[in-house]
Design an enzyme around this catalytic site. Structure first.
Site, short mmCIF file in Angstrom:
data_model
loop_
_atom_site.label_atom_id
_atom_site.label_comp_id
_atom_site.label_asym_id
_atom_site.label_seq_id
_atom_site.Cartn_x
_atom_site.Cartn_y
_atom_site.Cartn_z
CB CYS A 24 13.52 0.55 4.05
SG CYS A 24 13.08 1.89 5.15
CG HIS B 221 9.50 1.30 1.09
ND1 HIS B 221 9.94 0.11 1.31
CD2 HIS B 221 9.55 2.02 2.06
CE1 HIS B 221 10.22 -0.03 2.43
NE2 HIS B 221 9.80 0.97 3.04
#
Length: 502
Positions: free
Chosen positions: A341, A425
């Site tokens: 991310c 994630h």
């Protein structure tokens, strides 16, 4: 049965999250249809539900303890800090703006009370019991007027309150007494009693104090939970790796190969979803640590740059500390780096941010052929895909839109040599993919490490939740606890002066 309970604490990190999860798992094992609830959560560790709503990871794990699918109803208000004084407000799973602490507590919080109560009422209409978690302490007298997560929700929903205290910190009796004594008469009427957490030693030595506490407050202690390592579910904040202690203290086989694998996680500012590395720590022979100095990367076989709520700020921090140069050297030397991310965005060539930091055009580390532009709308998805020949599940929470201009495809990102980047994630929780990834890392690092063939992250997480349920079942007065959930606080609880200030 249509019961409820608010689990409050004498302090932050007293154990509210784990006690709530433990009560939920104990109840569901008794055949009770139960759901978790936290009206307002402040955390950078979040999760995406199936309907695309962002909620705190602790509530997602508590939903798993209940064996139900998490929804936005379980955490209607999520605050994601972006600086010391401001947070992004996520309402019913969607960001609605950025507010200072003064702006939020100065009026906005009170406006959210109706939404919070509606969510709780809907859950209570669907489930036999709803176990609510408070935040911080219910005796924050400076914030009581606008409170919607502790006594504010308890008063409006007529919930009995169980106060958890961490005896390992010391001063638990004073904390229990002071918490009650600083509440108004109306609030005190709902505080049914106490639960001692993290006790070490002979409980019989504690009992005289519990008797005196009952004499002073007229309130029952519902249990004394012993200290256990590795029982934290996904953290709201902090740097604990949730499953690492569990794995190390279980009967886990030694490393399958001849070497261990050392993983260094850069402890960047506003680090978010660092729970991504829990799945690495769950592997026998993988050692995970958080670092903040370049020399700590020297012996690492894998460096992870995790997510962050402040990509540009984290990039500046890496440069200030010399970690940025160390990461670029690692990439040039073919030594493994994984960016997740915000960490993925940092590894790219260029960042255009007029949303999060408003810094405009910023150069990234330039080790991945990626350009990132921050969009005002947040991406909240639950992608499914394949990488390294294995199935992968993940979830995405980001404003940055990545334009990948080269390298090998890797989930939604790319790979160049031994550097991987993705917005996903949770991908490392997919067992087959995690093992394949660790084999690649070990090969690139020259380590004779072999992933265990049978480690199941989901099974370890279930085992952890069952241990929490066992703690409640074995060390709490479950009959009294069930009466409290079903019938509410006792009617004859005495007032403890001085009460809340006028």
């Amino acid at each position: 049965m249509s019961g409820g309970l608010l689990v409050a604490g004498t302090t932050s990190d007293a154990g509210k999250s784990v006690v709530t999860a433990g009560i939920c798992r104990w109840l569901v094992r008794q055949g009770v249809k139960v759901a978790p609830f936290k009206a307002q959560n402040m955390s950078l560790n979040s999760f995406v539900t199936r309907e695309g709503a962002e909620i705190g990871r602790a509530q997602a794990m508590q939903a798993q303890a209940c064996r139900v699918e998490p929804t936005a109803l379980m955490n209607p208000v999520l605050l994601k800090p972006g600086s010391e004084r401001s947070s992004q407000v996520v309402l019913m799973g969607k960001p609605v703006g950025e507010l200072s602490a003064r702006g939020y507590h100065g009026g906005r919080q009170e406006q959210l009370l109706g939404t919070v109560l509606d969510c709780l009422a809907e859950l209570r209409g669907t489930y036999d019991a709803v176990i609510c978690e408070g935040a911080g302490s219910p005796a924050e007298i400076n914030l009581r007027r606008t409170d919607i997560v502790n006594m504010g929700i308890a008063r409006n929903a007529r919930l009995p309150v169980l106060v958890v205290g961490d005896i390992d910190r010391g001063g638990v009796f004073a904390s229990f007494f002071g918490t009650v004594a600083l509440l108004s008469r109306e609030d005190q009427e709902l505080v049914a009693g106490f639960l001692v957490n993290k006790f070490r030693g002979d409980v019989s030595l504690l009992e005289p104090g519990l008797d005196m506490l009952h004499g002073l407050t007229g309130r029952h202690t519902y249990g004394v939970l012993p200290f256990r390592h590795g029982l934290g579910i996904d953290e709201e904040d902090g740097l604990r790796v949730s499953l690492r202690g569990t794995v190390r203290e279980s009967n886990v086989a030694p490393p399958v190969g001849e070497d261990v694998l050392r993983v260094a996680v850069c402890a960047i500012p506003l680090m978010s979803n660092f729970t991504d590395v829990d799945a690495l720590a769950a592997e026998p022979g993988v050692v995970v640590r958080f670092v903040d100095r370049p020399e700590e990367l020297a012996d690492a076989d894998l460096v992870v740059i995790p997510g962050t709520r402040g990509t540009v700020r984290a990039l500046e921090w890496l440069r200030e500390r010399g970690l940025a140069d160390a990461l670029v050297r690692r990439a040039a030397d073919g030594r493994p780096v994984l960016g997740i991310c915000g960490g993925f965005q940092i590894l790219g060539e260029h960042i255009e941010d007029d949303v999060e930091s408003r810094a405009g055009q910023v150069d990234g580390l330039g080790v991945l052929p990626v350009r990132v532009r921050f969009a005002r709308e947040k991406t909240l998805t639950r992608p499914v895909g394949e990488a390294l020949g294995e199935h992968v599940d993940g979830y995405e929470i980001h404003h940055g839109i990545a334009e990948v201009a080269g390298g090998e495809p890797f989930l939604d990102g790319c790979r160049v040599g031994a550097v991987w980047g993705t917005h996903w994630h949770g991908s490392l929780e997919s067992d087959g993919f995690r093992r394949a990834f660790l084999r690649e890392v070990a090969a690139a690092a020259g380590r004779r490490f072999v992933p265990a063939p049978d480690t199941s992250f989901a099974a370890l997480r279930e085992e952890q939740l069952d241990r929490l349920g066992d703690l409640i079942e074995e060390h709490a007065d479950t009959d009294a606890l069930l009466r409290l959930i079903e019938s509410g606080a006792p009617q004859d609880l005495p007032f403890i002066p001085p009460g809340a200030p006028a």
